[in-house]
Design a protein around this motif. Structure first.
Motif, PDB file in Angstrom:
ATOM      1  N   ARG A  92      49.630  47.352  45.959  1.00 48.97           N
ATOM      2  CA  ARG A  92      49.418  47.932  44.206  1.00 48.97           C
ATOM      3  C   ARG A  92      48.789  47.011  43.383  1.00 48.97           C
ATOM      4  NH1 ARG A  92      54.137  49.883  41.297  1.00 48.97           N
ATOM      5  NH2 ARG A  92      52.275  49.510  39.544  1.00 48.97           N
ATOM      6  N   ASP A  93      47.890  47.913  42.412  1.00 48.85           N
ATOM      7  CA  ASP A  93      46.937  47.066  41.845  1.00 48.85           C
ATOM      8  C   ASP A  93      47.363  45.871  40.907  1.00 48.85           C
ATOM      9  OD1 ASP A  93      44.290  46.833  39.822  1.00 48.85           O
ATOM     10  OD2 ASP A  93      45.119  46.776  38.398  1.00 48.85           O
ATOM     11  N   LEU A  94      47.066  44.697  40.651  1.00 44.65           N
ATOM     12  CA  LEU A  94      48.155  43.092  40.453  1.00 44.65           C
ATOM     13  C   LEU A  94      47.944  43.838  38.223  1.00 44.65           C
ATOM     14  CD1 LEU A  94      48.799  40.488  39.866  1.00 44.65           C
ATOM     15  CD2 LEU A  94      46.085  39.482  40.174  1.00 44.65           C
ATOM     16  N   ASN A  95      46.592  44.096  37.814  1.00 46.23           N
ATOM     17  CA  ASN A  95      46.774  44.343  36.518  1.00 46.23           C
ATOM     18  C   ASN A  95      47.306  45.608  35.880  1.00 46.23           C
ATOM     19  OD1 ASN A  95      45.565  44.758  33.679  1.00 46.23           O
ATOM     20  ND2 ASN A  95      43.993  45.651  34.082  1.00 46.23           N
ATOM     21  N   GLU A  96      47.719  46.291  36.445  1.00 43.08           N
ATOM     22  CA  GLU A  96      48.591  47.403  36.417  1.00 43.08           C
ATOM     23  C   GLU A  96      50.409  46.871  36.502  1.00 43.08           C
ATOM     24  OE1 GLU A  96      50.790  51.457  38.747  1.00 43.08           O
ATOM     25  OE2 GLU A  96      48.210  51.452  38.573  1.00 43.08           O
ATOM     26  N   VAL A  97      50.701  46.317  37.463  1.00 44.12           N
ATOM     27  CA  VAL A  97      51.508  45.716  37.670  1.00 44.12           C
ATOM     28  C   VAL A  97      52.322  44.960  36.058  1.00 44.12           C
ATOM     29  CG1 VAL A  97      53.547  44.292  39.308  1.00 44.12           C
ATOM     30  CG2 VAL A  97      51.503  46.011  39.991  1.00 44.12           C
ATOM     31  N   LEU A  98      51.665  43.513  36.093  1.00 41.72           N
ATOM     32  CA  LEU A  98      51.272  42.651  35.075  1.00 41.72           C
ATOM     33  C   LEU A  98      51.923  43.405  33.769  1.00 41.72           C
ATOM     34  CD1 LEU A  98      49.433  39.741  36.063  1.00 41.72           C
ATOM     35  CD2 LEU A  98      51.633  40.038  36.114  1.00 41.72           C
ATOM     36  N   GLN A  99      51.309  44.444  33.770  1.00 38.64           N
ATOM     37  CA  GLN A  99      50.641  45.035  32.525  1.00 38.64           C
ATOM     38  C   GLN A  99      52.476  46.082  32.358  1.00 38.64           C
ATOM     39  OE1 GLN A  99      48.015  47.970  32.346  1.00 38.64           O
ATOM     40  NE2 GLN A  99      46.651  47.000  31.102  1.00 38.64           N
ATOM     41  N   LEU A 147      45.891  37.869  53.307  1.00 42.43           N
ATOM     42  CA  LEU A 147      45.462  39.221  52.893  1.00 42.43           C
ATOM     43  C   LEU A 147      43.772  39.891  53.815  1.00 42.43           C
ATOM     44  CD1 LEU A 147      46.863  38.663  49.404  1.00 42.43           C
ATOM     45  CD2 LEU A 147      47.606  39.271  50.497  1.00 42.43           C
ATOM     46  N   GLU A 148      43.614  41.259  53.374  1.00 40.81           N
ATOM     47  CA  GLU A 148      42.544  41.641  53.947  1.00 40.81           C
ATOM     48  C   GLU A 148      41.369  41.475  52.228  1.00 40.81           C
ATOM     49  OE1 GLU A 148      41.909  43.027  56.334  1.00 40.81           O
ATOM     50  OE2 GLU A 148      43.646  43.689  57.304  1.00 40.81           O
ATOM     51  N   ARG A 149      40.214  40.817  52.717  1.00 37.17           N
ATOM     52  CA  ARG A 149      39.287  40.489  52.134  1.00 37.17           C
ATOM     53  C   ARG A 149      38.521  41.232  50.946  1.00 37.17           C
ATOM     54  NH1 ARG A 149      34.373  37.223  51.539  1.00 37.17           N
ATOM     55  NH2 ARG A 149      34.257  37.296  49.387  1.00 37.17           N
ATOM     56  N   GLU A 150      39.319  42.624  50.619  1.00 40.15           N
ATOM     57  CA  GLU A 150      39.775  43.483  49.967  1.00 40.15           C
ATOM     58  C   GLU A 150      40.571  43.199  48.717  1.00 40.15           C
ATOM     59  OE1 GLU A 150      39.419  48.626  48.657  1.00 40.15           O
ATOM     60  OE2 GLU A 150      39.262  47.653  50.889  1.00 40.15           O
ATOM     61  N   ALA A 151      41.997  42.974  48.851  1.00 41.39           N
ATOM     62  CA  ALA A 151      42.689  42.539  48.607  1.00 41.39           C
ATOM     63  C   ALA A 151      42.764  41.244  47.484  1.00 41.39           C
ATOM     64  CB  ALA A 151      44.691  42.038  48.901  1.00 41.39           C
ATOM     65  N   VAL A 152      42.394  40.430  47.799  1.00 41.55           N
ATOM     66  CA  VAL A 152      41.438  38.597  47.831  1.00 41.55           C
ATOM     67  C   VAL A 152      40.166  38.917  46.943  1.00 41.55           C
ATOM     68  CG1 VAL A 152      40.731  36.438  47.876  1.00 41.55           C
ATOM     69  CG2 VAL A 152      42.078  37.689  50.047  1.00 41.55           C
ATOM     70  N   ASP A 153      39.477  39.875  46.790  1.00 43.62           N
ATOM     71  CA  ASP A 153      38.495  40.330  46.113  1.00 43.62           C
ATOM     72  C   ASP A 153      38.612  40.511  45.101  1.00 43.62           C
ATOM     73  OD1 ASP A 153      36.138  39.001  47.302  1.00 43.62           O
ATOM     74  OD2 ASP A 153      36.088  40.889  48.472  1.00 43.62           O
ATOM     75  N   LYS A 154      40.545  42.058  44.984  1.00 41.24           N
ATOM     76  CA  LYS A 154      40.431  42.104  43.814  1.00 41.24           C
ATOM     77  C   LYS A 154      41.682  41.434  43.273  1.00 41.24           C
ATOM     78  CE  LYS A 154      41.075  47.012  45.878  1.00 41.24           C
ATOM     79  NZ  LYS A 154      42.323  48.276  46.096  1.00 41.24           N
ATOM     80  N   VAL A 155      41.994  40.453  43.658  1.00 41.57           N
ATOM     81  CA  VAL A 155      42.703  39.015  42.789  1.00 41.57           C
ATOM     82  C   VAL A 155      42.218  38.390  42.121  1.00 41.57           C
ATOM     83  CG1 VAL A 155      44.688  37.098  42.695  1.00 41.57           C
ATOM     84  CG2 VAL A 155      44.635  39.781  44.210  1.00 41.57           C
ATOM     85  N   ILE A 156      40.909  38.381  42.678  1.00 42.34           N
ATOM     86  CA  ILE A 156      39.965  36.998  42.302  1.00 42.34           C
ATOM     87  C   ILE A 156      39.316  37.899  41.064  1.00 42.34           C
ATOM     88  CG2 ILE A 156      37.638  35.453  42.281  1.00 42.34           C
ATOM     89  CD1 ILE A 156      38.903  35.280  45.044  1.00 42.34           C
TER      90      ILE A 156
END
Length: 289
Positions: free
Chosen positions: A152-159, A180-189
């Motif tokens: 899930r996308d963090l921004n979407e879930v928080l909204q 986490l996979e690097r892609e998931a880490v980068d999305k959160v960062i």
């Protein structure tokens, strides 16, 4: 891994056990963690109130996984301190991968903020049950937000859960990035860039050279073997030399990047115990421009 919440339970149990030490020996006090534990974990914690047994078990664990317990304890103390230092300036607390974190209960003043704890549904379900042993109803300021970071996308879930990006936020992301996979880490960062100016970010990471195997000590090998046996292998590491660039590209300024050496300097006079510290994990503390 035994289940999605095993690591969170282990960390909470260690925080509860740290609270059994006398005030001049402990790094922090966490009287709430015990109440979040399942029955068998509570029984174990009751047994290790007996100091000789506790010392024997912890010494055995430290021999098997040198410095892991110490790293968790100092990491907890450091994050507690940075949070308290900024509490009056913040409007929200956001804890990603919150597990059985008890800061929303044990740190005075957080009841004046809106607190969002984000984690896997399985972990939060167990946490809710534990919290209801302390409160008939969950505190009004506490919001438990379910997410699978890799789906899930963090921004979407928080909204969806009424998190307000226009409020100054203290964000904690502790003990998660390596799983986490690097892609998931980068999305959160990437999400850090969405925070309001003046917000603070604290997150931990394991050194990339340890995760990929280009530089590993005997201690690293022991810890990596353990997490793999538990079914929760380390997937992502970060280079300390790249942290500042990672932050700057998201509009953040590095305040500190700390680990074993820095902990020993910061807290050299705090505890009379000798506590070994694993040096493969570090903590980043940054501010949003």
């Amino acid at each position: 891994m035994k289940d999605k919440s095993y690591s969170a339970l282990s960390n909470a149990a260690l925080r509860a056990a740290e609270s059994y030490y006398p005030e001049d020996e402990r790094l922090f006090y966490d009287g709430a963690a015990f109440y979040l534990m399942p029955p068998l974990w509570k029984l174990f914690l009751k047994l290790i109130k007996f100091s000789p047994l506790r010392e024997m078990i912890f010494a055995k664990r430290d021999k098997e996984l040198p410095g892991v317990i110490g790293n968790l304890l100092y990491r907890t103390r450091y994050i507690d301190d940075t949070l308290r230092e900024n509490l009056k300036e913040m409007e929200q607390l956001l804890i990603l991968g919150a597990g059985f974190d008890t800061r929303s209960i044990r740190i005075e003043g957080l009841e004046n903020l809106e607190v969002f704890e984000v984690d896997h549904p399985e972990t939060l379900s167990k946490k809710k049950k534990g919290l209801k042993k302390l409160y008939q109803d969950l505190p009004e300021y506490l919001n438990l937000v379910e997410i699978d970071f890799e789906k899930r996308d963090l921004n979407e879930v928080l909204q969806e859960n009424n998190f307000d990006k226009n409020k100054k936020t203290f964000l904690i992301w502790e003990g998660v990035t390596q799983y986490l996979e690097r892609e998931a880490v980068d999305k959160v960062i990437d999400y850090f860039a969405e925070l309001k100016s003046g917000s603070r970010v604290v997150f931990s990471y394991v050194k990339k050279e340890v995760v990929v195997g280009s530089e590993r000590s005997e201690v690293d090998e022991k810890i990596i073997s353990f997490v793999e046996e538990m079914g929760s292998p380390w997937k992502t590491g970060l280079k300390s030399s790249e942290i500042e660039e990672i932050l700057n590209s998201r509009g953040l300024e590095l305040i500190e990047d700390v680990g074993k050496d820095e902990y020993q300097k910061l807290y050299s006079d705090l505890s009379s115990r000798e506590i070994s510290i694993y040096d493969g994990e570090r903590i980043v503390y940054a501010v949003k421009d």
